[in-house]
Design an enzyme around this catalytic site. Structure first.
Site, short mmCIF file in Angstrom:
data_model
loop_
_atom_site.label_atom_id
_atom_site.label_comp_id
_atom_site.label_asym_id
_atom_site.label_seq_id
_atom_site.Cartn_x
_atom_site.Cartn_y
_atom_site.Cartn_z
CE LYS A 177 26.56 -0.77 31.43
NZ LYS A 177 26.21 -0.75 32.86
N1 GLU Z 1 26.80 -3.60 34.95
C1 GLU Z 1 26.75 -3.29 36.35
C2 GLU Z 1 26.23 -1.87 36.54
O1 GLU Z 1 25.55 -1.34 35.71
C3 GLU Z 1 28.06 -3.57 37.07
C4 GLU Z 1 29.26 -2.83 36.55
C5 GLU Z 1 30.57 -3.30 37.17
O2 GLU Z 1 30.56 -4.17 38.03
O3 GLU Z 1 31.58 -2.76 36.76
O4 GLU Z 1 26.43 -1.26 37.56
#
Ligand code: GLU
Length: 442
Positions: free
Chosen positions: A132
């Site tokens: 993240k």
């Molecule tokens: N931000 C989204 C989540 O928390 C998607 C992450 C992604 O598609 O890699 O799952």
């Protein structure tokens, strides 16, 4: 040599955080969202059998990068922002997870979000670890040009550790397809080739996937509808309250509404509205776009932010930020089912309170996995340069979400635990199996 001391040799903090030195970011006097995640790992450890030997792997992010992001603002001055990219785990594949822009972003938050990605990706069996990123800034205060410069400089700074086979960012709170287009372009310029697979959630014209923008909300709907059927709750006329009206909350509300459910309350940054007769999410969205607020929608009354939690409803969908459902409001929640569109919306103590009241919680790491699932489809399509139809995407997404839900529900029944613990049992087992098989290097 790494040994696991007898429990008797451990201080209470060591028992909680791991047998070895407590890193500064785990200071129990300064807890953040990562503490919530650690508590969740604590709860699953008794179910991990021999794999518990490796459990500390789950408690420590593999790699943390903190970067300074300096940019020229439109007025000619220079501003510095703090950016992060955390790769929590890569045992099962490259790190994967979004990038968040928010004024309250902290390292602890990004660490927790990256860890939840590890669990989520393993829960639906995607061949990814977890990662993240985030930048601490309020995007409402900056022009498009400023946000583009921030995004490009941030991408360049984290360029050392991202890549289609290393770590694949995606949208999250306050980022979207345009952000991903800038990230893809910046990375591509730096490596000297067009590398579409370095990010997902791109515009369709740049190798993005059909169905990606609705994917998280659609997955929330599929998981929610499955849970309702297990609980014997009819979809038709079900009263739904949604917190957050962005990419996740808006799509989830719209799809539930299309299937006959009644959206009785919506809360977003601009306020909270309630209508016993039901709100049409499409009308609410046009109203929000036209006026900049959900308040003032005809047929809906304004209520306070706090009243939202006690409103009469069957299903509650928190689809905004972390730590929304706490001991201050969990007791008042009337819904029988909570479907977590957001990451980390419920603190562990509130989880216990809800379980005690007989409320079923479909946890974030399952409920909102639809987004990263279609991100996975996008990444696969980019590698093969062959693109699927929207029907194919939706059908495969629905199947993955449905199958995952059903098998995880069976685990919950078998162990007599909450659905969150069941998901952690399956996901953590998958991650630690990979860990054990790979072994330690050197
Ligand atoms: N931000 C989204 C989540 O928390 C998607 C992450 C992604 O598609 O890699 O799952």
């Amino acid at each position: 040599m790494t040994t696991t001391p007898e429990p008797a040799n451990l201080t209470p903090d060591q028992k909680k955080y791991g047998a070895h030195d407590i890193p500064s970011y785990l200071d129990p006097n300064n807890i953040g969202p990562y503490e919530i995640y650690l508590e969740q790992v604590e709860r699953v450890t008794p179910y991990l059998g021999k794999l518990a030997y490796w459990v500390e792997t789950l408690k420590r992010p593999k790699r943390i990068l903190v970067v300074d992001v300096p940019v020229h603002l439109d007025d000619g001055s220079v501003a510095h922002f703090e950016g992060y990219r955390v790769q929590h785990n890569t045992s099962r594949g490259p790190a994967k997870g979004g990038v968040r822009y928010h004024q309250d972003v902290t390292l602890s938050e990004v660490m927790a979000l990256s860890a939840w990605m590890t669990v989520k990706n393993a829960a639906v069996n995607l061949p990814y670890g977890g990662g993240k990123g985030g930048i601490r800034l309020d995007p409402r205060k900056y022009s498009q040009g400023e946000l583009e410069r921030v995004t490009r400089r941030y991408t360049s700074e984290i360029g050392l550790i991202i890549g289609p086979e290393k770590d694949i960012p995606a949208p999250d709170v306050n980022t979207g397809p345009q952000t991903m287009a800038w990230m893809m372009d910046t990375y591509s310029m730096n490596v000297g080739r067009t590398a579409t697979g370095v990010v997902t959630g791109k515009p369709v014209a740049l190798g993005g996937s059909l169905g990606r923008s609705d994917a998280t909300g659609r997955g929330v709907f599929v998981a929610g509808a499955e849970a309702m059927s297990k609980l014997g709750m009819p979809l038709e006329g079900a009263r739904i309250a949604v917190q957050g009206f962005g990419n996740v909350g808006e799509a989830a509300a719209r799809i539930f509404h299309e299937h006959g459910a009644k959206i009785v309350a919506i809360q977003d940054v601009t306020g909270t509205i309630y209508s016993d007769a039901g709100i049409n999410p499409a009308v609410a969205l046009s109203h929000l776009r036209a006026t900049g607020s959900i308040l003032g929608l005809s047929g809906a009354e304004e209520v306070t932010r706090d009243e939202f939690w006690g409103l009469p409803c069957d299903v509650l969908i928190p689809a905004a930020l972390e730590k929304q459902i706490t001991l201050a409001n969990a007791g008042r929640i009337q819904a029988r089912l909570i479907v977590e569109g957001a990451n980390g919306p419920t603190i562990p103590a509130a989880d216990d309170l809800l379980a005690g009241k007989g409320v079923t919680v479909v946890p974030d790491v399952l409920a909102n996995a639809g987004g990263v699932t279609v991100s996975y489809f996008e990444w696969v399509q980019d590698f093969s340069s062959y693109f699927w139809t929207e029907d194919q995407i939706n059908e495969r997404l629905d199947r993955i979400m449905r199958d995952a839900f059903r098998s995880l529900w069976d685990v919950k029944e078998r162990h007599g635990v909450t659905l969150r613990t069941a998901v952690y049992i399956v996901a953590c087992t998958r991650v630690l199996e990979a860990r054990a098989l790979r072994g330690l290097y050197p």
